[in-house]
Write a protein that holds these residues in place. Structure first.
Motif, PDB file in Angstrom:
ATOM      1  N   GLY A 107       3.296  43.185  -9.956  1.00 28.38           N
ATOM      2  CA  GLY A 107       3.050  44.402 -10.732  1.00 28.38           C
ATOM      3  C   GLY A 107       1.587  44.790 -10.593  1.00 28.38           C
ATOM      4  O   GLY A 107       1.223  45.631  -9.782  1.00 28.38           O
ATOM      5  N   ASP A 108       0.735  44.117 -11.374  1.00 27.30           N
ATOM      6  CA  ASP A 108      -0.711  44.340 -11.299  1.00 27.30           C
ATOM      7  C   ASP A 108      -1.255  43.473 -10.178  1.00 27.30           C
ATOM      8  O   ASP A 108      -1.393  42.245 -10.334  1.00 27.30           O
ATOM      9  N   LEU A 109      -1.542  44.125  -9.021  1.00 24.78           N
ATOM     10  CA  LEU A 109      -1.944  43.362  -7.832  1.00 24.78           C
ATOM     11  C   LEU A 109      -3.223  42.582  -8.081  1.00 24.78           C
ATOM     12  O   LEU A 109      -3.344  41.419  -7.683  1.00 24.78           O
ATOM     13  N   LYS A 110      -4.173  43.152  -8.760  1.00 20.96           N
ATOM     14  CA  LYS A 110      -5.476  42.516  -8.961  1.00 20.96           C
ATOM     15  C   LYS A 110      -5.343  41.240  -9.793  1.00 20.96           C
ATOM     16  O   LYS A 110      -5.865  40.168  -9.441  1.00 20.96           O
ATOM     17  N   SER A 111      -4.636  41.360 -10.936  1.00 20.68           N
ATOM     18  CA  SER A 111      -4.476  40.172 -11.800  1.00 20.68           C
ATOM     19  C   SER A 111      -3.607  39.116 -11.126  1.00 20.68           C
ATOM     20  O   SER A 111      -3.833  37.913 -11.268  1.00 20.68           O
ATOM     21  N   ALA A 112      -2.569  39.566 -10.363  1.00 21.46           N
ATOM     22  CA  ALA A 112      -1.699  38.617  -9.650  1.00 21.46           C
ATOM     23  C   ALA A 112      -2.487  37.853  -8.594  1.00 21.46           C
ATOM     24  O   ALA A 112      -2.339  36.636  -8.429  1.00 21.46           O
ATOM     25  N   ARG A 113      -3.392  38.587  -7.882  1.00 22.34           N
ATOM     26  CA  ARG A 113      -4.201  37.946  -6.854  1.00 22.34           C
ATOM     27  C   ARG A 113      -5.123  36.900  -7.492  1.00 22.34           C
ATOM     28  O   ARG A 113      -5.278  35.792  -6.963  1.00 22.34           O
ATOM     29  N   ALA A 114      -5.742  37.216  -8.599  1.00 24.19           N
ATOM     30  CA  ALA A 114      -6.652  36.285  -9.273  1.00 24.19           C
ATOM     31  C   ALA A 114      -5.891  35.053  -9.773  1.00 24.19           C
ATOM     32  O   ALA A 114      -6.354  33.904  -9.641  1.00 24.19           O
ATOM     33  N   ALA A 115      -4.707  35.291 -10.344  1.00 19.58           N
ATOM     34  CA  ALA A 115      -3.908  34.162 -10.847  1.00 19.58           C
ATOM     35  C   ALA A 115      -3.484  33.241  -9.700  1.00 19.58           C
ATOM     36  O   ALA A 115      -3.542  32.002  -9.811  1.00 19.58           O
ATOM     37  N   PHE A 116      -3.071  33.846  -8.573  1.00 17.90           N
ATOM     38  CA  PHE A 116      -2.633  33.024  -7.433  1.00 17.90           C
ATOM     39  C   PHE A 116      -3.797  32.218  -6.861  1.00 17.90           C
ATOM     40  O   PHE A 116      -3.637  31.070  -6.461  1.00 17.90           O
ATOM     41  N   ARG A 117      -4.996  32.828  -6.841  1.00 18.08           N
ATOM     42  CA  ARG A 117      -6.160  32.115  -6.311  1.00 18.08           C
ATOM     43  C   ARG A 117      -6.439  30.866  -7.146  1.00 18.08           C
ATOM     44  O   ARG A 117      -6.725  29.799  -6.621  1.00 18.08           O
ATOM     45  N   THR A 118      -6.335  31.022  -8.458  1.00 21.31           N
ATOM     46  CA  THR A 118      -6.549  29.872  -9.353  1.00 21.31           C
ATOM     47  C   THR A 118      -5.502  28.787  -9.114  1.00 21.31           C
ATOM     48  O   THR A 118      -5.801  27.588  -9.037  1.00 21.31           O
ATOM     49  N   LEU A 119      -4.238  29.235  -9.005  1.00 19.76           N
ATOM     50  CA  LEU A 119      -3.158  28.267  -8.739  1.00 19.76           C
ATOM     51  C   LEU A 119      -3.377  27.541  -7.410  1.00 19.76           C
ATOM     52  O   LEU A 119      -3.140  26.323  -7.285  1.00 19.76           O
ATOM     53  N   ASN A 120      -3.834  28.287  -6.405  1.00 17.38           N
ATOM     54  CA  ASN A 120      -4.025  27.694  -5.075  1.00 17.38           C
ATOM     55  C   ASN A 120      -5.158  26.663  -5.086  1.00 17.38           C
ATOM     56  O   ASN A 120      -5.090  25.641  -4.400  1.00 17.38           O
ATOM     57  N   GLU A 121      -6.217  26.937  -5.877  1.00 19.28           N
ATOM     58  CA  GLU A 121      -7.302  25.963  -5.985  1.00 19.28           C
ATOM     59  C   GLU A 121      -6.810  24.676  -6.636  1.00 19.28           C
ATOM     60  O   GLU A 121      -7.160  23.567  -6.218  1.00 19.28           O
ATOM     61  N   ARG A 122      -5.998  24.833  -7.656  1.00 12.34           N
ATOM     62  CA  ARG A 122      -5.412  23.638  -8.302  1.00 12.34           C
ATOM     63  C   ARG A 122      -4.484  22.910  -7.315  1.00 12.34           C
ATOM     64  O   ARG A 122      -4.435  21.668  -7.289  1.00 12.34           O
ATOM     65  N   TRP A 123      -3.748  23.679  -6.529  1.00 14.69           N
ATOM     66  CA  TRP A 123      -2.833  23.105  -5.499  1.00 14.69           C
ATOM     67  C   TRP A 123      -3.615  22.234  -4.510  1.00 14.69           C
ATOM     68  O   TRP A 123      -3.224  21.099  -4.230  1.00 14.69           O
ATOM     69  N   GLU A 124      -4.705  22.743  -3.962  1.00 18.98           N
ATOM     70  CA  GLU A 124      -5.482  22.015  -2.964  1.00 18.98           C
ATOM     71  C   GLU A 124      -6.094  20.746  -3.533  1.00 18.98           C
ATOM     72  O   GLU A 124      -6.344  19.784  -2.797  1.00 18.98           O
ATOM     73  N   ALA A 125      -6.360  20.734  -4.835  1.00 21.27           N
ATOM     74  CA  ALA A 125      -6.991  19.560  -5.452  1.00 21.27           C
ATOM     75  C   ALA A 125      -6.013  18.422  -5.700  1.00 21.27           C
ATOM     76  O   ALA A 125      -6.429  17.289  -5.947  1.00 21.27           O
ATOM     77  N   ILE A 126      -4.725  18.722  -5.632  1.00 17.38           N
ATOM     78  CA  ILE A 126      -3.722  17.696  -5.993  1.00 17.38           C
ATOM     79  C   ILE A 126      -3.595  16.610  -4.929  1.00 17.38           C
ATOM     80  O   ILE A 126      -3.524  15.426  -5.234  1.00 17.38           O
ATOM     81  N   GLY A 127      -3.567  16.933  -3.650  1.00 16.08           N
ATOM     82  CA  GLY A 127      -3.402  15.909  -2.615  1.00 16.08           C
ATOM     83  C   GLY A 127      -2.002  15.911  -2.015  1.00 16.08           C
ATOM     84  O   GLY A 127      -1.197  16.816  -2.269  1.00 16.08           O
ATOM     85  N   HIS A 128      -1.702  14.843  -1.211  1.00 17.15           N
ATOM     86  CA  HIS A 128      -0.471  14.803  -0.409  1.00 17.15           C
ATOM     87  C   HIS A 128       0.771  14.582  -1.261  1.00 17.15           C
ATOM     88  O   HIS A 128       0.715  13.964  -2.326  1.00 17.15           O
ATOM     89  N   VAL A 129       1.890  15.070  -0.720  1.00 14.14           N
ATOM     90  CA  VAL A 129       3.219  14.809  -1.297  1.00 14.14           C
ATOM     91  C   VAL A 129       4.048  14.104  -0.234  1.00 14.14           C
ATOM     92  O   VAL A 129       3.663  14.066   0.923  1.00 14.14           O
ATOM     93  N   PRO A 130       5.225  13.512  -0.586  1.00  7.99           N
ATOM     94  CA  PRO A 130       6.071  12.882   0.427  1.00  7.99           C
ATOM     95  C   PRO A 130       6.405  13.843   1.564  1.00  7.99           C
ATOM     96  O   PRO A 130       6.689  15.026   1.328  1.00  7.99           O
TER      97      PRO A 130
ATOM     98  N   VAL B 193       0.838  -1.202   0.000  1.00 10.96           N
ATOM     99  CA  VAL B 193       0.000   0.000   0.000  1.00 10.96           C
ATOM    100  C   VAL B 193       0.867   1.245   0.000  1.00 10.96           C
ATOM    101  O   VAL B 193       0.613   2.206  -0.740  1.00 10.96           O
ATOM    102  N   PHE B 194       1.903   1.259   0.819  1.00 15.10           N
ATOM    103  CA  PHE B 194       2.775   2.425   0.904  1.00 15.10           C
ATOM    104  C   PHE B 194       3.515   2.658  -0.405  1.00 15.10           C
ATOM    105  O   PHE B 194       3.797   3.808  -0.774  1.00 15.10           O
ATOM    106  N   ALA B 195       3.850   1.572  -1.096  1.00 15.16           N
ATOM    107  CA  ALA B 195       4.542   1.730  -2.380  1.00 15.16           C
ATOM    108  C   ALA B 195       3.627   2.436  -3.379  1.00 15.16           C
ATOM    109  O   ALA B 195       4.061   3.339  -4.112  1.00 15.16           O
ATOM    110  N   GLU B 196       2.342   2.038  -3.407  1.00 16.01           N
ATOM    111  CA  GLU B 196       1.388   2.714  -4.281  1.00 16.01           C
ATOM    112  C   GLU B 196       1.220   4.172  -3.866  1.00 16.01           C
ATOM    113  O   GLU B 196       1.171   5.076  -4.709  1.00 16.01           O
ATOM    114  N   ARG B 197       1.143   4.390  -2.533  1.00 18.12           N
ATOM    115  CA  ARG B 197       0.977   5.762  -2.024  1.00 18.12           C
ATOM    116  C   ARG B 197       2.192   6.614  -2.361  1.00 18.12           C
ATOM    117  O   ARG B 197       2.064   7.784  -2.742  1.00 18.12           O
ATOM    118  N   ASP B 198       3.384   6.020  -2.208  1.00 13.47           N
ATOM    119  CA  ASP B 198       4.608   6.781  -2.519  1.00 13.47           C
ATOM    120  C   ASP B 198       4.650   7.174  -3.983  1.00 13.47           C
ATOM    121  O   ASP B 198       5.064   8.294  -4.333  1.00 13.47           O
TER     122      ASP B 198
END
Length: 409
Positions: free
Chosen positions: A293-316, A264-269
């Protein structure tokens, strides 16, 4: 009448032999001539000579006992003393007397030898007893037992002493062996009891280990197996015929569980390694937003990246701090940019900053005027006190002016 140097025959046929004590009658001869009579008794003399010679040789070259030698000497001496032979009987007596001396000397030598042997045997047996009594207290059961058996064989090879001494030493020797056997028997009885207790304990541990082998509660079960192993080691060894079988069952149950966990751990790893690659790619995308630079667009881009980040799951676990740290660094840069922007565009905060700055500037100007007046009046003490107060107000004014600059004013 016929005669020779050691004997004669008279007219009546009586045969005489000459000795140091005078002539002695040997016997009567009627069957033939006097010469034949002397020849007959001379042959008897030669027979005695041969017999004495053989006895001298036996005494000298064999282990003939003194008692048997003395019996043989007495037998020959009776024949010599009976004067039934013609010859130098006195010489035979001298030889017999010397032979007696030789036998007596040998008897004394053998007596001394027996005494020496007896003394040596006593010392040897006393040493055996002392060693046996020391071994009786030993806990080296195998080595001490083998040594005691060897001592018995040594004892059997030694000569017997007088009955009293031999019995006393044997009693001590036997008592030491019995004491050792009793202690050894008690030790192994206790050991058997301990091993039986260990067997029961290990059977219980095996039962629990086998019951846990199918568990998928990986963390708690692995921890319990470690506890079971500690209990196994503390239980001691069971009987030899049970120990290996119990251990194989115990170890086998653990192997089943840990093999399943490893799979199981091998599959998880593998899954977490793939997650790590994805998060590293997102962290790299987030870092491209810097500097902000553009705070508004940077904030929106980071929010999108963070949502994708949370959906990925655990790392080692060991890689988590580094990759999360990269995202946190970008997030902190956004927060700092937001705070700067808020301070710059907040009218209430700007008004408060301007009001505070005006109040502090008025206080500074007022203190400067009071200081000049005190100096003009010669009141230096008051002037020094006012200057210290001026330093504190000036520092506050400098800080307020710096804050005001952040609003772009």
């Amino acid at each position: 009448m016929s005669s020779d140097p050691w004997g004669r025959v008279d007219e009546t046929g009586t045969v005489y032999v000459r000795t140091a004590d005078g002539e002695q009658v040997v016997g009567s001869w009627q069957a033939g001539s006097p010469e034949e009579a002397l020849a007959y008794f001379e042959r008897k003399y030669e027979g005695l000579v041969v017999e004495i010679g053989l006895l001298e040789k036996r005494v000298k070259t064999t282990d003939l006992s003194a008692k048997d030698a003395q019996v043989a000497i007495d037998h020959i001496r009776e024949q010599v003393d009976a004067h039934h032979a013609v010859g130098d009987l006195d010489a035979l007596k001298v030889r017999l007397d010397k032979l007696v001396e030789t036998v007596d000397k040998r008897r004394e030598e053998r007596k001394q030898q027996r005494a020496k042997q007896s003394d040596e045997a006593r010392h040897s047996k006393e040493a055996l007893v002392a060693e046996a009594e020391e071994l009786a207290q030993s806990d080296q059961w195998r080595a001490a037992g083998e040594r005691l058996r060897a001592l018995v064989d040594t004892w059997k090879g030694l000569p017997r002493l007088d009955r009293k001494s031999d019995d006393e030493l044997w009693h001590r020797f036997s008592h030491a062996r019995s004491a050792f056997s009793k202690r050894r028997k008690a030790h192994f009885a206790q050991l058997d009891a301990q091993r039986e207790e260990a067997r029961r304990t290990k059977e219980r541990l095996v039962g629990e280990a086998e019951a846990l082998s199918g568990s998928t509660d990986w963390g708690p079960t692995a921890a319990r197996y470690r506890e079971l192993m500690a209990e196994w080691k503390a239980a001691g060894r069971a009987q030899r015929e049970h120990e290996d079988d119990l251990w194989n069952r115990f170890r086998g149950a653990q192997d089943v569980f840990f093999a399943a966990r490893s799979s199981v751990f091998a599959e998880r790893d593998a899954e977490q390694s793939e997650n790590l690659k994805l998060k590293e790619e997102l962290a790299e995308e987030a870092e491209k937003l810097l500097p902000i630079g553009d705070l508004k667009s940077a904030r929106a881009a980071f929010r999108t990246l963070n949502e994708r980040w949370e959906a990925i799951g655990h790392v080692p676990r060991d890689a988590r701090p580094k990759v999360e740290g990269r995202m946190h660094a970008v997030e902190r840069a956004l927060q700092e940019a937001e705070e700067t922007e808020w301070r710059r565009t907040n009218p209430e905060a700007r008004a408060r900053a301007e009001g505070l700055t005006g109040q502090l500037q008025a206080a500074v100007d007022r203190l400067k005027g009071q200081i000049e007046q005190a100096r003009a009046q010669g009141n230096n003490a008051r002037a020094d006190k006012l200057e210290r107060e001026l330093e504190g107000r000036q520092a506050l004014l400098d800080q307020a002016l710096k804050g005001l600059q952040e609003f772009g004013g």
